[in-house]
Design a protein around this motif. Structure first.
Motif, mmCIF file in Angstrom:
data_model
loop_
_atom_site.group_PDB
_atom_site.id
_atom_site.type_symbol
_atom_site.label_atom_id
_atom_site.label_comp_id
_atom_site.label_asym_id
_atom_site.label_seq_id
_atom_site.Cartn_x
_atom_site.Cartn_y
_atom_site.Cartn_z
ATOM 1 N N ASP A 132 0.829 -1.211 0.000
ATOM 2 C CA ASP A 132 0.000 0.000 0.000
ATOM 3 C C ASP A 132 0.859 1.255 0.000
ATOM 4 O O ASP A 132 0.567 2.226 0.718
ATOM 5 N N GLU A 178 4.247 -7.453 12.099
ATOM 6 C CA GLU A 178 4.191 -7.717 10.659
ATOM 7 C C GLU A 178 5.289 -8.690 10.224
ATOM 8 O O GLU A 178 6.410 -8.630 10.724
ATOM 9 N N VAL A 201 1.735 -10.257 6.289
ATOM 10 C CA VAL A 201 0.743 -10.607 7.310
ATOM 11 C C VAL A 201 1.028 -9.762 8.548
ATOM 12 O O VAL A 201 2.135 -9.259 8.728
ATOM 13 N N ARG A 202 0.016 -9.616 9.388
ATOM 14 C CA ARG A 202 0.217 -8.877 10.651
ATOM 15 C C ARG A 202 -0.459 -9.635 11.769
ATOM 16 O O ARG A 202 -1.643 -9.962 11.685
ATOM 17 N N GLU A 204 -1.796 -10.032 15.561
ATOM 18 C CA GLU A 204 -2.281 -9.303 16.754
ATOM 19 C C GLU A 204 -2.533 -10.358 17.800
ATOM 20 O O GLU A 204 -3.479 -11.158 17.651
ATOM 21 N N ALA A 209 -4.272 -10.759 12.087
ATOM 22 C CA ALA A 209 -5.305 -9.742 11.895
ATOM 23 C C ALA A 209 -5.387 -9.298 10.445
ATOM 24 O O ALA A 209 -6.368 -8.679 10.024
ATOM 25 N N GLU A 210 -4.330 -9.601 9.684
ATOM 26 C CA GLU A 210 -4.287 -9.113 8.309
ATOM 27 C C GLU A 210 -3.407 -10.051 7.484
ATOM 28 O O GLU A 210 -2.369 -10.512 7.980
ATOM 29 N N ARG A 212 -2.245 -10.184 3.281
ATOM 30 C CA ARG A 212 -2.422 -9.699 1.899
ATOM 31 C C ARG A 212 -1.351 -10.334 1.020
ATOM 32 O O ARG A 212 -0.178 -10.379 1.419
ATOM 33 N N ASP A 226 -6.820 -10.051 -0.695
ATOM 34 C CA ASP A 226 -6.922 -10.080 0.764
ATOM 35 C C ASP A 226 -7.300 -11.494 1.187
ATOM 36 O O ASP A 226 -8.368 -11.990 0.806
ATOM 37 N N THR A 228 -7.129 -12.513 4.524
ATOM 38 C CA THR A 228 -7.206 -12.492 5.986
ATOM 39 C C THR A 228 -8.166 -13.576 6.487
ATOM 40 O O THR A 228 -9.287 -13.702 5.977
#
Ligand SMILES: Cc1cc2nc3c(=O)[nH]c(=O)nc-3n(C[C@H](O)[C@H](O)[C@H](O)COP(=O)(O)OP(=O)(O)OC[C@H]3O[C@@H](n4cnc5c(N)ncnc54)[C@H](O)[C@@H]3O)c2cc1C
Length: 278
Positions: A132, A178, A201-202, A204, A209-210, A212, A226, A228
Motif C-alpha cells: 500500500d 508484521e 501478514v500482521r 495481533e 489480523a491481516e 495480503r 486479501d 485475511t
C-alpha cells in the motif's frame, strides 16, 4: 536494430525537465534505460524526444524514517538492495529486489522507473501494491501523490500523465507484528517470473489480523488479494477466483494456476513465520 531518430534533452534541474516534457508532447523520460532502450531499439516505442533525468540533482536518495522508506527516482535497484536501513525498515524490499534481473541491470535500472513502467511481471510494482505504498509525481502543474491502488491502469500502463515525472516512491515500514515473504518461479534466477507472490501478514496476539498477497506475472496489472482469516488452501482458492492465469510461450494457464497454489502456501508460511510467535 537501431532506434528511430529522437531529440535528446538532458536538463540540469527538475523544473527544466518538467518544462521540456510539457513542450514535447509524446516525449519519454529516460531513467536507467533498462526497459526503454530495448523498446526503442526494437522500435516498439518511437517517441519524438527523450528527457534524460540522470543529470537532475537530489533524486538518488534512499531515505529511511519511522514511517517508511523513500526511494528517489535515480536510486538504482542495487542502491536500494544494498541499503541496510531500508532492509531493516521494510524487509520485503530486499527480499523481492534480489529477484530483479541480474546485477548489471540492477546497477542501471531504477526502482521508481520499474514501478512507473508498470510491468505486471516485474517485482517492485507488486511490492508497492501489497505494501500500500505510493508514488509522488511532478509536472508543470504541481506535485501529487498517487497511492499504489490507483497507479496501475493496464499492461505497461500507469496513471501518470505523459508530462509527469515520478520523483519518489514510498514504501511503508514494517509494522509491529508484521511479517513478509516473497517467492517466485522463473526459468533461471534473474529472469522475469512465471509467477511471483509477495506477502504481508500482521499478527495481533495469537491471531493473524491481516494477510495480503500480491501476485506478479498472472494478470495485466499487479494484483493484491486479501486472504485475511483464510487457511493456505482457501487462500489459494480465493486468489484463483480473482486472478485469471493465462497461457503464453513460457507456461500453460494450468501450470501458472498450480504455481499460484504452491507459492501462495509457501509465502503465507514464510510471512507468518517472519511475523514471529505471539
Ligand atoms: C534483460 C533484462 C532483464 C530484466 N529482468 C527484470 C526482472 O526480472 N524484474 C524486473 O522487475 N525488471 C527486470 N528488468 C527491467 C529493469 O528492472 C528496469 O530497470 C526497469 O523495469 C525500468 O527501470 P529503468 O530505470 O531502467 O527505466 P527506463 O527504462 O529508463 O524507463 C522505463 C519506462 O518508465 C518511464 N520512466 C522511468 N523513470 C521515470 C520517472 N522517474 N518518471 C516518469 N517516467 C519514468 C520511461 O519513460 C519508460 O517509459 C529487466 C531488464 C532487462 C534488460
Amino acid at each position: 536494430m537501431k532506434p528511430a531518430p529522437f531529440r535528446y534533452r538532458r536538463p540540469g534541474s527538475l523544473e527544466e525537465a518538467l518544462e521540456a516534457l510539457a513542450a514535447e508532447p509524446g516525449a519519454k523520460v529516460l531513467a536507467g534505460g533498462q526497459s526503454l532502450v530495448p523498446l526503442l531499439n526494437m522500435r516498439l516505442a518511437a517517441p519524438p524526444a527523450l528527457v534524460d533525468i540522470n543529470g537532475l540533482p537530489d533524486l538518488d536518495h534512499v531515505t529511511v524514517s519511522d514511517d517508511g522508506v523513500r526511494v528517489g527516482a535515480l536510486a538504482r535497484h542495487a542502491d536500494v538492495l544494498a541499503h541496510e536501513g531500508a532492509r531493516e525498515a521494510q524487509p520485503l524490499l530486499a527480499r523481492a529486489l534480489s529477484h530483479v534481473a541480474h546485477a548489471t541491470i540492477r546497477n542501471r535500472g531504477t526502482t521508481v522507473g520499474s514501478i512507473v513502467h508498470a510491468d505486471a511481471a516485474a517485482e517492485m510494482p507488486t511490492v508497492l501494491a501489497v505494501l500500500d505504498g505510493s508514488v509522488t509525481v511532478a509536472s508543470v502543474r504541481g506535485t501529487r501523490t498517487i497511492p499504489a491502488a490507483e497507479l496501475f491502469a493496464g499492461p505497461l500502463e500507469s496513471t501518470l500523465a505523459a508530462d509527469e515525472v515520478a520523483t519518489e516512491a514510498f514504501f511503508p515500514a514494517r509494522r509491529p507484528g508484521e511479517g513478509s515473504g516473497f517467492a517466485e518461479i522463473a526459468r533461471r534466477h534473474g529472469d522475469y517470473a512465471l509467477v511471483g507472490v509477495a506477502g504481508v501478514v500482521r499478527r495481533e496476539g495469537d491471531r493473524l489480523a491481516e494477510a495480503r498477497l500480491g501476485y506478479l506475472s498472472v494478470d495485466d496489472v499487479p494484483t493484491v488479494v486479501d486472504v485475511t482469516g483464510l487457511e493456505p488452501d482457501a487462500a489459494a482458492d480465493r486468489a484463483l477466483e480473482v486472478l485469471e492465469p493465462e497461457a503464453d510461450i513460457h507456461a500453460t494457464a494450468a501450470y501458472r494456476a498450480q504455481l499460484v497454489r504452491v507459492l501462495t502456501r509457501r509465502v503465507l508460511a514464510a510471512a507468518t513465520d517472519d511475523a514471529g510467535q505471539p
